[in-house]
Enzyme design. Sequence first.
Site, PDB file in Angstrom:
ATOM      1  N   SER A  18      44.638 -46.892 -15.886  1.00 46.40           N
ATOM      2  CA  SER A  18      44.359 -47.942 -16.984  1.00 46.40           C
ATOM      3  C   SER A  18      43.403 -49.163 -16.265  1.00 46.40           C
ATOM      4  CB  SER A  18      45.462 -48.685 -17.417  1.00 46.40           C
ATOM      5  OG  SER A  18      45.025 -49.817 -18.112  1.00 46.40           O
ATOM      6  N   HIS A  19      42.593 -49.557 -17.257  1.00 51.71           N
ATOM      7  CA  HIS A  19      41.850 -50.896 -16.486  1.00 51.71           C
ATOM      8  C   HIS A  19      42.527 -52.130 -16.173  1.00 51.71           C
ATOM      9  CE1 HIS A  19      38.570 -48.309 -18.065  1.00 51.71           C
ATOM     10  NE2 HIS A  19      37.552 -49.327 -18.061  1.00 51.71           N
ATOM     11  N   SER A  20      43.758 -51.948 -16.531  1.00 49.94           N
ATOM     12  CA  SER A  20      44.623 -52.946 -16.344  1.00 49.94           C
ATOM     13  C   SER A  20      45.886 -52.548 -15.505  1.00 49.94           C
ATOM     14  CB  SER A  20      45.197 -53.886 -17.576  1.00 49.94           C
ATOM     15  OG  SER A  20      46.256 -54.729 -17.236  1.00 49.94           O
TER      16      SER A  20
ATOM     17  N   SER B  60      35.424 -45.257 -19.535  1.00 47.32           N
ATOM     18  CA  SER B  60      35.305 -44.995 -18.428  1.00 47.32           C
ATOM     19  C   SER B  60      36.231 -44.551 -17.228  1.00 47.32           C
ATOM     20  CB  SER B  60      34.728 -46.217 -17.628  1.00 47.32           C
ATOM     21  OG  SER B  60      35.651 -47.393 -18.059  1.00 47.32           O
TER      22      SER B  60
END
Length: 127
Positions: free
Chosen positions: A8-10, A69
């Site tokens: 995850s981006h977070s 991404s």
Amino acid sequence: MVSLVIVSHSEKIAKGIKELALQMAPDVKIEIAGGTGDGRIGTDCLNIMNAINNAYSDDGVLILFDLGSALMNSEMALDFMENIDKSKVKIAKCAIVEGAIAGAVEASIGKTIDEILEALESYRINK
């Protein structure tokens, strides 16, 4: 048993998804690669490689991701890895929360990685 990697981006989201999935399947190994190496929002190929290495099992590793991404960096991480059997690592293109929970439950009852991917078809993105 098949292991999972949550990309995850977070970091907070990755940790939360892991927490939810482990509530349903506490015996499944789940690693996370959330955020960048310096704590920002984004994904990091090295973090993903480390998560795959830590989760690796001869039964397989299923990668779930949140945004495009994260998929690209997961694919790149796999390309760079030389010390594992890449045929045992698969990327699920499904909703990350639902897929992680369902995938963990399926893994906990001994399903193969291909059986888990088939079960996750109902959560698939870009049908």
